[in-house]
Write an enzyme that holds these catalytic residues in place. Sequence first.
Site, PDB file in Angstrom:
ATOM      1  N   LYS A 132       0.785  -1.298  -0.086  1.00 50.25           N
ATOM      2  CA  LYS A 132       0.030  -0.191   0.079  1.00 50.25           C
ATOM      3  C   LYS A 132       0.682   1.063  -0.145  1.00 50.25           C
ATOM      4  O   LYS A 132       1.918   1.089   0.138  1.00 50.25           O
ATOM      5  CB  LYS A 132      -0.857  -0.047   1.264  1.00 50.25           C
ATOM      6  CG  LYS A 132      -2.215  -1.164   1.134  1.00 50.25           C
ATOM      7  CD  LYS A 132      -2.864  -1.242  -0.176  1.00 50.25           C
ATOM      8  CE  LYS A 132      -4.011  -2.361   0.079  1.00 50.25           C
ATOM      9  NZ  LYS A 132      -3.875  -3.526  -0.145  1.00 50.25           N
TER      10      LYS A 132
HETATM   11  C1  LIG Z   1      -5.103  -4.390   0.475  1.00 50.94           C
HETATM   12  C2  LIG Z   1      -6.674  -4.128   0.568  1.00 50.94           C
HETATM   13  C3  LIG Z   1      -7.278  -4.604   1.625  1.00 50.94           C
HETATM   14  C4  LIG Z   1      -7.014  -5.564   2.746  1.00 50.94           C
HETATM   15  O1  LIG Z   1      -5.739  -5.256   3.434  1.00 50.94           O
HETATM   16  P1  LIG Z   1      -4.732  -6.253   4.107  1.00 50.94           P
HETATM   17  O2  LIG Z   1      -4.027  -5.460   4.976  1.00 50.94           O
HETATM   18  O3  LIG Z   1      -3.894  -6.801   3.276  1.00 50.94           O
HETATM   19  O4  LIG Z   1      -5.771  -7.146   4.908  1.00 50.94           O
HETATM   20  C5  LIG Z   1      -8.854  -4.512   1.486  1.00 50.94           C
HETATM   21  N1  LIG Z   1      -9.398  -3.880   0.490  1.00 50.94           N
HETATM   22  C6  LIG Z   1      -8.730  -3.530  -0.711  1.00 50.94           C
HETATM   23  C7  LIG Z   1      -9.342  -2.570  -1.532  1.00 50.94           C
HETATM   24  C8  LIG Z   1      -7.126  -3.543  -0.471  1.00 50.94           C
HETATM   25  O5  LIG Z   1      -6.603  -3.176  -1.667  1.00 50.94           O
END
Ligand SMILES: *Cc1c(COP(=O)(O)O)cnc(C)c1O
Length: 397
Positions: A186
């Site tokens: 992210k």
């Molecule tokens: C990455 C992501 C998640 C989940 O995040 P994690 O920290 O990997 O559990 C949920 N929704 C979206 C749209 C994402 O891109």
Amino acid sequence: MPGFELFGDLERKEVNDVLDNGVLMRYGFDGMRNGHWKSKELESALQNTFQANHVQLVSSGTAAVSVALASAGVGAGDEVIMPTFTFVASFEAIMLLGAIPVLVDIDDTLGLNPEAVKAAITPKTKAVMVVQMCGSMANMTALQDICKENNLLLVEDACQAIGGTFNGKPLGSIGDLGCFSFDFVKTITCGEGGAVVTNNKEYYLNADHYSDHGHDHVGNDRGAETHPFLGYNFRISELHAAVGLAQVKRLPEFIALQKKNFSILKEALSEIPEVTFRTVPEGGEESYAFFNFFLPDAETTRGVIKEFQQNGVDACWNYFDNNWHYIRKWDHLKDLKSLFPITEEVKKGLEYLQTKTFEKSDHYISRNISCLIKLSWTEAEVKDRAAKMVAAIKQSL
Ligand SMILES: *Cc1c(COP(=O)(O)O)cnc(C)c1O
């Protein structure tokens, strides 16, 4: 999008603070910490980033979505409307609570189609979960109106859109509750981590307690705390929060880099008349985490992806053929492949997936290419990439 690309001394210093005193847990151990409360500090920094009254850090973005829904009372048998184009985490987080994910079409924003949301509302609907995919947003005004008219919660999954805004408000702070992920790919990362954002004090206190076994966090003796209700463990550790604390300070720098790189690519592709771009609602500003464009048809789109691969244009995807982000390949959900028994209510609630089709979503996703915007590219590299993309597209048209 990835904060992992730019990782250095700031992050190391924050982590070393934690290692030096050895308190890896976010709660308790007041005497040993030498004043270091990395999770609390990161929560305050994020309150500022999101211009929101409350932020509760948790262990992941998926946990954030579950905790957000639970904190607002969504549970067994409740229906949560969500888009066909998202990450698998969306339905996982809903199903963890025994609730039923109701998948509906997207539109050319690549987010929830308001008409499809309206058509999916039943007496069991409790919440609409809008997913701000690939750095931009759905038609928020229409979705807010629908939720208000029907007395539904609006939950925003802004995991991919940190830094984006709508009418000047940070994405993730517009719904009743917002959710963020700080996983390794992210825009800013903790390694693993997530956050629930809200202006509602009751939801916040629920999230604070629920994500730590129902602890009430009153006083400074953890062993003596009471449990007003059942909880779970979705805690973040101090080590992870320390990394995030360094990263959040760099967010404006990361967004500026994304915007610069995105703009070079968009300008280059704008010269091709057959290429069109996603709609960004009026008043919206993307986070520029991804660059999305549409081609005239599915066949051309597949051809362009092949050309990209052969010419070294990496990190671009057509999600129509992707296992993670689009309903078409989610057989494990459609066939309810679960390690443990699933309630009859959820089984019945998901029967629609055997027959429902999503032509509108197919129309957009089959023609969409989504490219990750990296922070580490030099200007020369982005320009070279833009030229290769233009050549590959022209070749395939
Ligand atoms: C990455 C992501 C998640 C989940 O995040 P994690 O920290 O990997 O559990 C949920 N929704 C979206 C749209 C994402 O891109």
